[in-house]
Design a protein around this motif. Structure first.
Motif, mmCIF file in Angstrom:
data_model
loop_
_atom_site.group_PDB
_atom_site.id
_atom_site.type_symbol
_atom_site.label_atom_id
_atom_site.label_comp_id
_atom_site.label_asym_id
_atom_site.label_seq_id
_atom_site.Cartn_x
_atom_site.Cartn_y
_atom_site.Cartn_z
ATOM 1 N N LYS B 159 19.322 -29.727 1.225
ATOM 2 C CA LYS B 159 20.442 -29.243 0.423
ATOM 3 C C LYS B 159 21.678 -30.044 0.808
ATOM 4 N N GLN B 160 22.584 -30.246 -0.140
ATOM 5 C CA GLN B 160 23.834 -30.932 0.180
ATOM 6 C C GLN B 160 24.660 -30.034 1.069
ATOM 7 N N GLN B 161 24.767 -30.378 2.320
ATOM 8 C CA GLN B 161 25.633 -29.611 3.209
ATOM 9 C C GLN B 161 26.073 -30.513 4.341
ATOM 10 N N SER B 162 27.300 -30.290 4.776
ATOM 11 C CA SER B 162 27.801 -31.164 5.836
ATOM 12 C C SER B 162 27.557 -30.499 7.187
ATOM 13 N N GLY B 163 27.371 -31.320 8.192
ATOM 14 C CA GLY B 163 27.257 -30.814 9.554
ATOM 15 C C GLY B 163 25.984 -30.047 9.842
ATOM 16 N N ARG B 164 24.852 -30.521 9.302
ATOM 17 C CA ARG B 164 23.573 -29.887 9.638
ATOM 18 C C ARG B 164 23.264 -30.163 11.111
ATOM 19 N N ILE B 165 22.804 -29.140 11.810
ATOM 20 C CA ILE B 165 22.460 -29.319 13.223
ATOM 21 C C ILE B 165 20.957 -29.549 13.315
ATOM 22 N N LYS B 166 20.561 -30.579 14.081
ATOM 23 C CA LYS B 166 19.140 -30.905 14.183
ATOM 24 C C LYS B 166 18.372 -29.802 14.897
ATOM 25 N N GLN B 167 17.134 -29.534 14.447
ATOM 26 C CA GLN B 167 16.287 -28.518 15.055
ATOM 27 C C GLN B 167 16.058 -28.822 16.535
#
Lengths: 444, 230
Positions: B159-167
């Motif tokens: 999804k377009q989202q900023s600041g995804r944190i890696k699993q």
């Protein structure tokens, strides 16, 4: 991070703070250059076929120097020329109280004058000659002249041993220690102590670069590290090689007059090198398979065990470590304790320290302890000295572990072979040759 | 001469008469026996039928029972090739995070062969995607690197989202609370299609179950998964 931390270095943008990156934007250069079917990494100067270096997103990366952080064609390298911006020293930083012997002093003076000139220089001094102390006058002079100096070694252990010794010998210098396992942060200093891999992050930085144990793995025969060392020195600087066992390549350079050399065939305590005793026992491996050792070896080991002096048992391969340790534990009384060490051993440093502190009596080891370690009053046994893992240099270094302290200048070195081979013969010849030269020096 | 991809020692391969008479292609090793031994293959082991982890019985493990309680009626029936031990951890660190793309060759043949067994039974292979930013920096998708000439369908995207944190940077609890990160990006519905999801590691299963939900919603009849490590 300050701007001086970039002086003389070659860093990726990821190794800089955002402010510095902006400030130095003009200095940035591409990290990877394309040359036909090859790429050339500008950090380690290695050529790699594009086929092995290409990434699915169209970039290239360098597999050769990956362990220092990956360089890809999306990266840029930053460099600032070294201007030696050190605050001048008011007095000599050397606080070392010791004294060099006459032979050491002569060798040290030769080195000192050679380090003023541009070019390369070899200091060949036997194991236990006191090489580090011989460097002190040269370093003192360089520091007073505002020069930038680096002491590099292929081996982490050597760096870790050099660092406290130099910290104690010099005040007001605050050396930087760099290697893959240190938590120290880089700081701009007149003295850098680092592994030879770390030299990949320097360019025209040092007026004087000294490489200790230059014939050791991984520096030996490694083109990438050789080029890095050459590049880390300023064009007008001096590169000094230090070793007890120069490679045939270095000796060939000396012979052709392309490398000047000073030479110290005598230990600091002025006793000759212990000469290894070679026993031809072709059945030692068969005996080991039956969980025992030939009687002659057993007797020697029991004698060493009784004497309470530490000893090392070298084996040619990793898989022999445990069987040999088990046999030794059977042969020796339970009060005589031992362990095995190898390069990937997590407790390597602790075990070596335990031997030093007499909490252990012996170690069964691979060639990892062939150099860079000192134990007083040591005896050494090499099982399978004819095996190809023991090069001539390795055998000379192993024999050189013995008799290093002035209180115990002698000791036993025992090579067990199944066969007559060149490596063992050459090692004996080299040691005897050095002893002849040493004797000449002593008695004219 | 070929060298071990991990430790650089020279590889000695002997050509035997049996190989010559077998008329099989010559398969050269990429690792030396010492390095190979550090990994623990799961093929002959008893594993959990839900997630593929090693355990003494063939009953569902606690984690999979928890997935059932959370409403998963059909589990992923994950197949893993290797256990996640120190050697595998170091491998993933070097291959994926340091970005040594050459190291894909270490498991490529084996992983490809495992996927091929599904392909011949008409499963559609869907890799877990890498977000755009990571792809720019890393330069490759670590799952696709493990495949050699296998056609895949890129049906998932972030999804377009900023600041995804890696699993990989989260704790177990944080991982389990992760919201649905994927959207479907295929052209048409997946009416009755069997889908094989592929990823590098099965840790909690959170990512793979999120992916399963998206595909099940589009009409996939069955969704399973295959990972390099568990």
């Amino acid at each position: 991070m300050e701007i001086n931390d970039v002086a003389g270095r070659l860093l990726l943008e990821t190794e800089l703070t955002p402010e510095l990156r902006q400030q130095l934007a003009k200095q940035a250069q591409p990290a990877i250059i394309s040359q036909g079917k090859f790429i050339v990494c500008q950090r380690c100067l290695t050529r790699t076929p594009k086929l092995a270096a290409s990434l699915p997103n169209g970039q290239y990366y360098c597999p050769a120097c990956l362990l220092l952080g990956r360089v890809s064609s999306a990266n840029q390298l930053y460099h600032l020329s070294e201007k030696n911006l050190f605050s001048p020293l008011q007095q000599s930083p050397l606080v070392w109280q010791g004294k060099l012997s006459a032979f050491q002093a002569e060798c040290s003076a030769q080195l000192s004058s050679a380090s003023e000139k541009t070019g390369r220089y070899l200091l060949w001094a036997v194991t236990g000659a006191g090489k580090t102390e011989m460097l002190f006058p040269t370093l003192e002079k360089a520091f007073l002249a505002g020069k930038r100096v680096c002491l590099a070694s292929p081996r982490v252990d050597v760096c870790n041993e050099l660092y406290p010794r130099l910290c104690a010998a010099f005040t007001g210098i605050e050396p930087t220690l760099l290697h893959g396992h240190t938590k120290q942060v880089y700081h701009y200093s007149q003295l850098t102590i680092c592994t030879t891999h770390q030299l990949l992050r320097f360019q025209h930085a040092f007026d004087l670069l000294i490489i200790d144990e230059v014939d050791a793995f991984p520096f030996r025969g490694n083109q990438m590290l050789g080029q890095a060392a050459t590049r880390a020195v300023k064009p007008a600087g001096c590169l000094v090689y230090l070793t007890a066992t120069p490679t045939p390549e270095l000796l060939a350079l000396v012979k052709r007059g392309q490398l000047s050399v000073s030479y110290l065939p005598l230990r600091f305590h002025q006793h000759l090198l212990p000469v290894p005793v070679v026993w031809l026992l072709p059945n030692w491996q068969r005996d080991l398979a039956a969980s025992k050792l030939p009687l002659r070896i057993t007797r020697v080991l029991q004698k060493w065990g009784k004497s309470q002096q530490p000893f090392l048992v070298f084996v040619p391969s990793l898989r022999l470590l445990l069987p040999v340790l088990e046999v030794l534990q059977q042969l020796l009384p339970p009060a005589v304790r031992g362990e095995s060490v190898y390069s990937a051993d997590a407790q390597r440093i602790e075990k070596v320290q335990a031997l030093r502190d007499h909490r252990l009596n012996y170690l069964v080891t691979t060639t990892i302890l062939e150099r860079g370690v000192t134990f007083p009053a040591l005896n050494v046994l090499v099982l399978g000295a004819d095996h190809q893992t023991f090069s001539t240099a390795a055998l000379v270094q192993i024999a050189g572990r013995v008799g290093r302290s002035a209180e115990h200048p002698t000791g036993d070195v025992l090579f067990i072979c199944s066969d007559h081979v060149k490596n063992v013969r050459a090692a004996l010849q080299q040691i005897q040759g050095l002893n002849r030269k040493g004797e000449k020096l002593l008695h004219g | 001469m070929a060298k071990c991809l991990m430790c650089g020692t020279e590889l000695v391969s002997r050509l035997s008469l049996a190989w010559l008479l077998s008329l099989q292609p010559l398969i050269l090793p990429v690792l030396c026996p010492q390095c190979q031994r550090q990994f623990s293959p799961l093929a002959q082991q008893t594993t959990c039928p839900g997630c593929g982890r090693v355990q003494p019985t063939t009953k569902l493990c606690q984690d999979c029972q928890r997935w059932q309680k959370m409403g998963e009626t059909e589990l992923l029936a994950n197949q893993a090739l290797y256990g996640y031990n120190t050697a595998m951890k170091d491998y993933v660190q070097r291959y994926k995070f340091t970005g040594d793309y050459q190291w894909r060759l270490i498991f490529q043949r084996e992983f490809t062969a495992a996927v091929q067994q599904f392909v011949v039974q008409e499963w559609l292979v869907v890799p877990i995607p890498v977000d755009e930013q990571t792809f720019e920096v890393r330069g490759f998708n670590q799952v696709l690197g493990l495949l050699d000439r296998v056609s895949t369908a890129n049906l998932l995207q972030f999804k377009q989202q900023s600041g995804r944190i890696k699993q990989s940077t989260k704790t177990r609890k944080d991982r389990m609370e992760t919201m649905q990160p994927f959207v479907y990006c295929g052209q048409q519905k997946l009416s009755g299609q069997k889908i094989l999801l592929i990823d590098d590691i099965y840790t909690t299963g959170r990512t793979l179950y999120h992916a399963k939900h998206v595909l099940a919603k589009q009409g996939a009849s069955q969704v399973r998964s295959l990972t390099l490590a568990r």
